[in-house]
Design a protein around this motif. Structure first.
Motif, PDB file in Angstrom:
ATOM      1  N   THR A 213       9.852  -1.355  -5.513  1.00  0.00           N
ATOM      2  CA  THR A 213       8.588  -0.621  -5.450  1.00  0.00           C
ATOM      3  C   THR A 213       7.384  -1.552  -5.574  1.00  0.00           C
ATOM      4  O   THR A 213       6.261  -1.105  -5.780  1.00  0.00           O
ATOM      5  CB  THR A 213       8.527   0.443  -6.546  1.00  0.00           C
ATOM      6  N   GLU A 214       7.663  -2.855  -5.495  1.00  0.00           N
ATOM      7  CA  GLU A 214       6.620  -3.890  -5.487  1.00  0.00           C
ATOM      8  C   GLU A 214       5.754  -3.904  -6.736  1.00  0.00           C
ATOM      9  O   GLU A 214       4.597  -4.294  -6.700  1.00  0.00           O
ATOM     10  CB  GLU A 214       5.756  -3.750  -4.227  1.00  0.00           C
ATOM     11  N   GLN A 215       6.333  -3.467  -7.852  1.00  0.00           N
ATOM     12  CA  GLN A 215       5.585  -3.572  -9.107  1.00  0.00           C
ATOM     13  C   GLN A 215       5.462  -5.024  -9.538  1.00  0.00           C
ATOM     14  O   GLN A 215       4.446  -5.448 -10.093  1.00  0.00           O
ATOM     15  CB  GLN A 215       6.303  -2.793 -10.207  1.00  0.00           C
ATOM     16  N   LEU A 216       6.549  -5.790  -9.268  1.00  0.00           N
ATOM     17  CA  LEU A 216       6.536  -7.195  -9.681  1.00  0.00           C
ATOM     18  C   LEU A 216       5.471  -7.970  -8.930  1.00  0.00           C
ATOM     19  O   LEU A 216       4.698  -8.728  -9.527  1.00  0.00           O
ATOM     20  CB  LEU A 216       7.910  -7.831  -9.438  1.00  0.00           C
ATOM     21  N   SER A 217       5.384  -7.735  -7.598  1.00  0.00           N
ATOM     22  CA  SER A 217       4.374  -8.500  -6.848  1.00  0.00           C
ATOM     23  C   SER A 217       2.973  -8.031  -7.184  1.00  0.00           C
ATOM     24  O   SER A 217       2.043  -8.839  -7.182  1.00  0.00           O
ATOM     25  CB  SER A 217       4.637  -8.434  -5.340  1.00  0.00           C
ATOM     26  N   SER A 218       2.809  -6.751  -7.495  1.00  0.00           N
ATOM     27  CA  SER A 218       1.447  -6.329  -7.888  1.00  0.00           C
ATOM     28  C   SER A 218       1.068  -6.944  -9.237  1.00  0.00           C
ATOM     29  O   SER A 218      -0.094  -7.277  -9.458  1.00  0.00           O
ATOM     30  CB  SER A 218       1.310  -4.809  -7.950  1.00  0.00           C
ATOM     31  N   MET A 219       2.058  -7.108 -10.120  1.00  0.00           N
ATOM     32  CA  MET A 219       1.770  -7.782 -11.389  1.00  0.00           C
ATOM     33  C   MET A 219       1.284  -9.198 -11.146  1.00  0.00           C
ATOM     34  O   MET A 219       0.303  -9.649 -11.741  1.00  0.00           O
ATOM     35  CB  MET A 219       3.043  -7.856 -12.225  1.00  0.00           C
ATOM     36  N   GLU A 220       1.996  -9.895 -10.245  1.00  0.00           N
ATOM     37  CA  GLU A 220       1.571 -11.258  -9.919  1.00  0.00           C
ATOM     38  C   GLU A 220       0.157 -11.251  -9.362  1.00  0.00           C
ATOM     39  O   GLU A 220      -0.643 -12.133  -9.668  1.00  0.00           O
ATOM     40  CB  GLU A 220       2.531 -11.874  -8.901  1.00  0.00           C
ATOM     41  N   MET A 221      -0.112 -10.218  -8.553  1.00  0.00           N
ATOM     42  CA  MET A 221      -1.424 -10.115  -7.922  1.00  0.00           C
ATOM     43  C   MET A 221      -2.541 -10.019  -8.960  1.00  0.00           C
ATOM     44  O   MET A 221      -3.579 -10.635  -8.804  1.00  0.00           O
ATOM     45  CB  MET A 221      -1.451  -8.846  -7.051  1.00  0.00           C
ATOM     46  N   ILE A 222      -2.322  -9.256 -10.020  1.00  0.00           N
ATOM     47  CA  ILE A 222      -3.400  -9.110 -11.013  1.00  0.00           C
ATOM     48  C   ILE A 222      -3.300 -10.186 -12.087  1.00  0.00           C
ATOM     49  O   ILE A 222      -3.931 -10.108 -13.143  1.00  0.00           O
ATOM     50  CB  ILE A 222      -3.393  -7.708 -11.665  1.00  0.00           C
ATOM     51  N   GLY A 223      -2.432 -11.193 -11.851  1.00  0.00           N
ATOM     52  CA  GLY A 223      -2.418 -12.346 -12.751  1.00  0.00           C
ATOM     53  C   GLY A 223      -1.544 -12.218 -13.966  1.00  0.00           C
ATOM     54  O   GLY A 223      -1.738 -12.931 -14.955  1.00  0.00           O
ATOM     55  N   VAL A 224      -0.580 -11.304 -13.936  1.00  0.00           N
ATOM     56  CA  VAL A 224       0.363 -11.210 -15.050  1.00  0.00           C
ATOM     57  C   VAL A 224       1.682 -11.792 -14.571  1.00  0.00           C
ATOM     58  O   VAL A 224       2.167 -11.412 -13.507  1.00  0.00           O
ATOM     59  CB  VAL A 224       0.569  -9.740 -15.488  1.00  0.00           C
ATOM     60  N   ASP A 225       2.233 -12.720 -15.331  1.00  0.00           N
ATOM     61  CA  ASP A 225       3.492 -13.324 -14.917  1.00  0.00           C
ATOM     62  C   ASP A 225       4.643 -12.366 -15.229  1.00  0.00           C
ATOM     63  O   ASP A 225       4.898 -12.072 -16.395  1.00  0.00           O
ATOM     64  CB  ASP A 225       3.689 -14.639 -15.671  1.00  0.00           C
ATOM     65  N   PRO A 226       5.327 -11.832 -14.197  1.00  0.00           N
ATOM     66  CA  PRO A 226       6.417 -10.876 -14.476  1.00  0.00           C
ATOM     67  C   PRO A 226       7.569 -11.509 -15.262  1.00  0.00           C
ATOM     68  O   PRO A 226       8.283 -10.811 -15.979  1.00  0.00           O
ATOM     69  CB  PRO A 226       6.871 -10.431 -13.086  1.00  0.00           C
ATOM     70  N   LEU A 227       7.743 -12.830 -15.120  1.00  0.00           N
ATOM     71  CA  LEU A 227       8.799 -13.481 -15.898  1.00  0.00           C
ATOM     72  C   LEU A 227       8.529 -13.340 -17.385  1.00  0.00           C
ATOM     73  O   LEU A 227       9.421 -13.087 -18.180  1.00  0.00           O
ATOM     74  CB  LEU A 227       8.883 -14.962 -15.529  1.00  0.00           C
TER      75      LEU A 227
END
Lengths: 271, 155
Positions: free
Chosen positions: A136-150
């Protein structure tokens, strides 16, 4: 004749190419998972700010696994007590049933069965959760707003698994031993004192309890690693999630059983 | 907020249960005692044959556990097996002429060292030797002796 040989050659070369491809893919995947692990472990910034996240994961991984762990521990302990009694009574040494139950649970069944149940109960859930986040692209949206999903998603789950596993295994062993005691002392009528004293004499803290804890730490590490990596590395389709979940359970079960043999050989095989 | 509180409490209970289980395993199951700094002294003895004696086998007086075997090795000069025992320092009045025998608990049980006290006034100290020893009984030898005897009786 010549043409046939040529055909054979080409198909052989194609076969070689496929083999090479899949080999490279495997090695690449192992490398990716290693880098992923390093980033997840060392990439966390401060323990305090992630406290809430870790707590939430400890709840969903550890606390919610408690029921299945304690129920199966109880039944496995009771079965061990019953079987052990039936075998040992032939030699007239049924007091040793406590020793047998405790050693089997502490050295092998506690860590291994807990790890297998944990892979099925918590590992598959971890993979599905992270996989769905990726689809659902939550991980890439997190990266987009500058939060590291790792850091935000993977690290707390990894640590929660690593912390929960030895605790779950210890609870499993204790409940199993008391289950064995219940069957053999209360039902089959073995004298309680000799049950416990035989156990205490043969179980060594450093050799048996500590090695069991080390085993469960290793299993917790490996199973959680496989689960979060499979989730993170899943193909972003619904079929991908189902494959990744299956792979988590299969790989972690195989890894647990294989590692168990190696660890046992090192710890008890006088290697 | 209420939800977070129940999560926190249940995680706390979980951690506590896990740690409690570990402590229970240590104390109740493996019989680890808190006062590990129990003082002991070492005594050694030479045996012709140790049978199935192992390191960590128990050492008993009158059947009561007073220590354990810490090392077993072959002594080249003595040409016999050397067994080093660790004995609880509360039991400090073992006479020097006591006998150490390798016994078996039950028919199939494990082997241990049983010490039968002597009458000497001097007692064993750290590094002392029990020179009065009895080797392990070997089942094959016993059967052999028994057969010889019955053959003689028949003759």
């Amino acid at each position: 004749m010549k043409r046939q040989r040529l055909d054979l050659m080409t198909s052989f070369i194609t076969f070689l190419r496929r083999l090479g491809q899949s080999g490279i893919m495997r090695v690449e995947s192992i490398g990716r998972s290693g880098v992923f692990l390093l980033l997840a472990i060392f990439g966390r910034s401060g323990f305090g700010s992630r406290y809430q996240l870790l707590l939430q994961q400890l709840y969903s991984i550890g606390v919610l696994s408690l029921v299945i762990i304690s129920v199966s521990g109880l039944f496995i302990g009771m079965v061990l007590g019953l079987q052990g009694y039936n075998i040992l009574v032939t030699y007239g040494s049924e007091e040793a049933v406590g020793q047998m139950v405790a050693l089997t649970l502490l050295r092998e069944l506690g860590p291994v069965v807990t790890a297998l149940l944990y892979a099925g109960r918590a590992g598959s859930a971890l993979t599905a959760e992270i996989g769905l986040m990726k689809v659902t692209e939550q991980l890439s949206s997190m990266e987009m707003i500058g939060v590291d999903p790792l850091k935000r998603i993977v690290a707390p789950r990894f640590w929660a698994g690593f912390i929960s596993m030895p605790l779950l295994a210890a609870i499993f062993s204790v409940i199993g031993i008391y289950g064995g005691a219940m069957v053999s002392v209360d039902w089959l009528g073995i004298y309680e004192g000799s049950f416990w004293s035989n156990m205490q004499q043969s179980v060594n803290f450093a050799d048996d309890v500590c090695n069991g804890v080390i085993k469960s730490l290793v299993f917790g590490f490996v199973v959680t690693w496989i689960a979060v990596f499979q989730g993170y590395d899943t193909m972003p389709t619904s079929e991908g999630i189902s494959r990744a979940t299956t792979r988590t359970v299969v790989y972690s079960s195989l890894a647990v059983l294989g590692l168990d043999f190696i660890l046992t050989a090192v710890m008890f095989g006088e290697l | 907020m209420v939800r977070m509180r129940t999560v926190e409490i249940s995680v706390g209970v979980f951690m506590l249960a896990g740690i409690f289980a570990l402590i229970l395993l240590a104390l109740r199951v493996s019989g680890l005692s808190i006062q590990t700094a129990q003082t002991t002294y070492h005594v050694h003895a030479f045996f012709d044959h140790i049978g199935g004696l192992k390191v960590r086998s128990k050492v008993a007086i009158s059947g009561v556990n007073v220590g354990k075997v810490v090392s077993i090795s072959y002594d080249k000069t003595e040409m016999r097996a050397k067994v080093v025992m660790e004995i609880d320092s509360q039991v400090n009045n073992i006479p020097t002429d006591s006998t150490a025998a390798i016994l078996t608990s039950g028919l199939l049980g494990e082997q241990y060292i049983g010490i039968t006290l002597g009458g000497e006034e001097k007692t064993l100290q750290e590094g002392g030797e029990i020179w009065n020893t009895q080797p392990a009984q070997i089942l094959e030898d016993l059967i052999g002796k028994f057969l010889q005897q019955s053959v003689k009786e028949v003759e």
